[in-house]
Design a protein around this motif. Structure first.
Motif, mmCIF file in Angstrom:
data_model
loop_
_atom_site.group_PDB
_atom_site.id
_atom_site.type_symbol
_atom_site.label_atom_id
_atom_site.label_comp_id
_atom_site.label_asym_id
_atom_site.label_seq_id
_atom_site.Cartn_x
_atom_site.Cartn_y
_atom_site.Cartn_z
ATOM 1 N N UNK A 27 7.016 13.702 3.554
ATOM 2 C CA UNK A 27 8.307 13.093 3.235
ATOM 3 C C UNK A 27 8.541 11.827 4.050
ATOM 4 N N UNK A 28 8.146 11.858 5.308
ATOM 5 C CA UNK A 28 8.302 10.689 6.172
ATOM 6 C C UNK A 28 7.448 9.528 5.688
ATOM 7 N N UNK A 29 6.204 9.830 5.319
ATOM 8 C CA UNK A 29 5.285 8.794 4.842
ATOM 9 C C UNK A 29 5.790 8.158 3.553
ATOM 10 N N UNK A 30 6.293 8.977 2.661
ATOM 11 C CA UNK A 30 6.741 8.464 1.370
ATOM 12 C C UNK A 30 8.112 7.774 1.458
ATOM 13 N N UNK A 31 8.859 8.073 2.523
ATOM 14 C CA UNK A 31 10.147 7.398 2.721
ATOM 15 C C UNK A 31 9.979 6.040 3.395
ATOM 16 N N UNK A 52 0.824 -1.210 0.000
ATOM 17 C CA UNK A 52 0.000 0.000 0.000
ATOM 18 C C UNK A 52 0.859 1.262 0.000
ATOM 19 N N UNK A 53 1.977 1.207 0.755
ATOM 20 C CA UNK A 53 2.839 2.389 0.834
ATOM 21 C C UNK A 53 3.509 2.676 -0.509
ATOM 22 N N UNK A 54 3.859 1.616 -1.254
ATOM 23 C CA UNK A 54 4.449 1.828 -2.578
ATOM 24 C C UNK A 54 3.408 2.416 -3.541
ATOM 25 N N UNK A 55 2.164 1.974 -3.398
ATOM 26 C CA UNK A 55 1.090 2.559 -4.219
ATOM 27 C C UNK A 55 0.934 4.045 -3.887
ATOM 28 N N UNK A 56 1.027 4.338 -2.577
ATOM 29 C CA UNK A 56 0.909 5.736 -2.154
ATOM 30 C C UNK A 56 2.055 6.585 -2.702
ATOM 31 N N UNK A 57 3.252 6.008 -2.747
ATOM 32 C CA UNK A 57 4.424 6.765 -3.195
ATOM 33 C C UNK A 57 4.414 6.992 -4.698
ATOM 34 N N UNK A 66 -1.892 4.833 8.338
ATOM 35 C CA UNK A 66 -3.110 5.187 7.595
ATOM 36 C C UNK A 66 -3.592 6.584 7.990
ATOM 37 N N UNK A 67 -3.535 6.872 9.309
ATOM 38 C CA UNK A 67 -3.909 8.211 9.780
ATOM 39 C C UNK A 67 -2.971 9.258 9.187
ATOM 40 N N UNK A 68 -1.671 8.899 9.085
ATOM 41 C CA UNK A 68 -0.696 9.828 8.492
ATOM 42 C C UNK A 68 -0.997 10.105 7.031
ATOM 43 N N UNK A 69 -1.356 9.062 6.287
ATOM 44 C CA UNK A 69 -1.723 9.239 4.876
ATOM 45 C C UNK A 69 -2.961 10.139 4.768
#
Length: 340
Positions: free
Chosen positions: A154-158, A122-127, A322-325
């Protein structure tokens, strides 16, 4: 060279057990091998038969039965004191216990790994998909982010890249540790005792392995000094040989045996207690047998405790991510729509 396995693991266990039964029923080894071949169609049995006809000893060609280090070590060991059929049965029972323990540990880790894998996906999809879409959307409305929002984004995408780096580093360390453990250089392996959790794992591993050999020699009626001499000279395991040699050298100094055991760095605390208690028992075999059974149970219990303790942390981390996204991308968009 590894032997190609044309039967699965459970069939191989059954094949060796069947071979043991044929031998127990007084069939000659060559006939027992031929009958097993007729049942299981395993080519390595014919190879073993040919090797035996050429004068090779069966303990030299155990890889044709089962190419497993534990099986080789204990089959050769049991063959010194038991009949061939008993050596086969006892060795394969140990292999089955090892496989069952390994399978249970892997099974316990499957759910957390799948859960973490889902978050990483999911995080790679977000990035790589959501982030460009939202950036384009916000740019079209000339929306400016605060420094806190930019830092959070930046933290979320890293995150996925950080997790991949952690997995690669952890995996590399684990592979190197296993390579050192399977190698014959005891001094190199000794360095790992200073690092958690490798020191705990090594102490338990060495204690269980030493216990398996020690209790079998006790069963034969040997005393401590004779057992240490036999382990250091006849057992083909460099780690056990080094441990036995160190114990022998410490005994020669005249130090009290209980002090030697207590200060011995390669045993865990539970095994040290059992070892010291055994010195005052007339028949200590049951103490070591109980240690082995209890240790296997404790390993299983510890793994499940670690998983149960890690799951709430993992759930909380997923929730925060998820809350961060939501806070970093969805919430600014909702605020913008409210102002339209």
């Amino acid at each position: 060279m590894k032997i190609m396995k044309t039967v699965n693991l459970n069939q191989r266990y059954l094949m060796i057990e069947t071979l043991s039964q044929f031998i127990k029923q007084q069939y000659p080894l060559n006939e027992a091998l031929l009958m097993c071949y007729q049942l299981f169609k395993e080519p390595s049995l014919l190879k073993l038969l040919n090797e035996l006809k050429q004068g090779k000893a069966i303990e030299e060609k155990t890889d044709l039965l089962y190419d497993d280090t534990l099986f080789k070590e204990f089959f050769t060991f049991y063959l010194y004191r038991d009949t061939l059929d008993q050596a086969l049965i006892k060795s394969i029972d140990l292999c089955r216990q090892k496989a069952a323990l390994k399978q249970e540990i892997i099974k316990a880790f499957i759910y957390p790994i799948l859960l973490l894998g889902g978050v990483i996906s999911f995080s790679f999809i977000a990035v790589f998909y959501l982030q460009p879409q939202f950036k384009q959307f916000f740019s079209s409305f000339d929306i400016q982010f605060s420094s806190i929002q930019q830092w959070l984004m930046q933290l979320l995408f890293a995150f996925p890249f950080l997790v991949c780096v952690i997995f690669i580093v952890t995996g590399g360390i684990a592979v190197w540790f296993i390579k050192q453990l399977n190698g014959g250089n005891f001094k190199e392996l000794e360095k790992w005792f200073h690092y958690w959790p490798f020191g705990i794992v090594l102490k338990k591993y060495f204690s269980i392995k030493f216990c398996l050999y020690y209790k079998e020699f006790l069963y034969l009626g040997y005393d401590l000094h004779t057992i240490l001499d036999m382990i250091s000279q006849k057992i083909k395991d460099s780690h056990l040989q080094m441990m036995a040699f160190e114990l022998i050298e410490k005994v020669k100094t005249g130090t009290e045996l209980t002090e030697i055991i207590e200060s011995f760095p390669y045993f865990d605390s539970y095994f040290k207690l059992v070892f010291k208690l055994s010195l005052s028992r007339h028949s200590p075999y049951s103490l070591f047998d109980q240690y082995y059974e209890t240790s296997i149970l404790l390993i299983k219990t510890t793994v499940h405790k670690v998983i149960q303790g890690a799951l709430p942390i993992l759930y909380g981390f997923i929730g925060l991510y998820i809350v961060g996204i939501y806070s970093g991308m969805i919430l600014p968009m909702m605020n913008m729509l409210d102002k339209i």
